[in-house]
Write a protein that holds these residues in place. Structure first.
Motif, PDB file in Angstrom:
ATOM      1  N   LYS A  51       0.828  -1.211   0.000  1.00 19.84           N
ATOM      2  CA  LYS A  51       0.000   0.000   0.000  1.00 19.84           C
ATOM      3  C   LYS A  51       0.862   1.260   0.000  1.00 19.84           C
ATOM      4  CE  LYS A  51      -3.938  -2.114   2.302  1.00 19.84           C
ATOM      5  NZ  LYS A  51      -4.717  -2.221   3.532  1.00 19.84           N
ATOM      6  N   THR A  75      -3.856  -2.188  -7.888  1.00 19.21           N
ATOM      7  CA  THR A  75      -4.664  -1.057  -7.440  1.00 19.21           C
ATOM      8  C   THR A  75      -4.968  -1.190  -5.955  1.00 19.21           C
ATOM      9  OG1 THR A  75      -6.787  -2.149  -7.855  1.00 19.21           O
ATOM     10  CG2 THR A  75      -5.777  -0.945  -9.717  1.00 19.21           C
ATOM     11  N   GLU A  77      -7.843  -1.171  -4.688  1.00 24.64           N
ATOM     12  CA  GLU A  77      -8.991  -2.074  -4.576  1.00 24.64           C
ATOM     13  C   GLU A  77      -8.537  -3.537  -4.576  1.00 24.64           C
ATOM     14  OE1 GLU A  77      -8.811   0.421  -6.835  1.00 24.64           O
ATOM     15  OE2 GLU A  77     -10.281   1.801  -5.990  1.00 24.64           O
ATOM     16  N   GLN A  78      -7.552  -3.853  -5.415  1.00 27.71           N
ATOM     17  CA  GLN A  78      -7.044  -5.225  -5.444  1.00 27.71           C
ATOM     18  C   GLN A  78      -6.375  -5.587  -4.119  1.00 27.71           C
ATOM     19  OE1 GLN A  78      -4.698  -4.626  -8.957  1.00 27.71           O
ATOM     20  NE2 GLN A  78      -6.064  -5.868 -10.218  1.00 27.71           N
ATOM     21  N   TYR A  80      -7.089  -4.288  -1.228  1.00 33.49           N
ATOM     22  CA  TYR A  80      -8.165  -4.415  -0.250  1.00 33.49           C
ATOM     23  C   TYR A  80      -8.771  -5.815  -0.322  1.00 33.49           C
ATOM     24  CZ  TYR A  80     -12.776  -4.038   1.825  1.00 33.49           C
ATOM     25  OH  TYR A  80     -13.900  -4.268   2.579  1.00 33.49           O
ATOM     26  N   LEU A  81      -9.052  -6.298  -1.535  1.00 38.62           N
ATOM     27  CA  LEU A  81      -9.668  -7.610  -1.701  1.00 38.62           C
ATOM     28  C   LEU A  81      -8.765  -8.743  -1.221  1.00 38.62           C
ATOM     29  CD1 LEU A  81     -11.431  -7.163  -5.152  1.00 38.62           C
ATOM     30  CD2 LEU A  81     -12.512  -7.353  -2.902  1.00 38.62           C
TER      31      LEU A  81
END
Length: 112
Positions: A51, A75, A77-78, A80-81
């Motif tokens: 991050k 990203t 978002e990736q 986070y997942l």
């Protein structure tokens, strides 16, 4: 059902898509490497480090574009997942669609 009610019915449902096995991320990477005959070490990076590098991805991609190279990126978002549990029942496809999907190893041999 009319077409509109059928679309609404399906749009309001959640469908789980998963194979007949639960795999960790490391197991998936190992299967992909095996299918591609890649023998390289796997390096782990803490999510906090990944991050922290997000702001520099744009710079790296820009430099890559100038040099005509594609720079792999990730990203927010990736990332986070990757940090959340997102497994489904191993029989979810059978229950919802009536067929048994193949294992990841079998699918990779077909696709790669």
């Amino acid at each position: 059902f009319s077409d509109a009610s059928r679309i609404t019915h399906h749009a309001s449902r959640i469908y789980e898509f998963g194979g007949p096995e639960h795999l960790t991320y490391n197991e998936i990477v190992a299967l992909i490497m095996e299918a591609m005959s890649v023998k390289k070490p796997v390096m782990h990076m803490p999510l906090t480090v990944a991050k922290a590098g997000l702001p520099f991805i744009g710079i790296a991609k820009g430099l890559g574009n100038l040099l005509g190279k594609k720079v792999p990126s990730v990203t927010a978002e990736q990332l986070y997942l990757l940090g959340i549990d997102n497994i489904c029942d191993t029989d979810s496809v059978v229950k919802q669609f009536g067929f048994q999907p193949v294992t990841c190893r079998v699918a990779l041999k077909k696709f790669l």
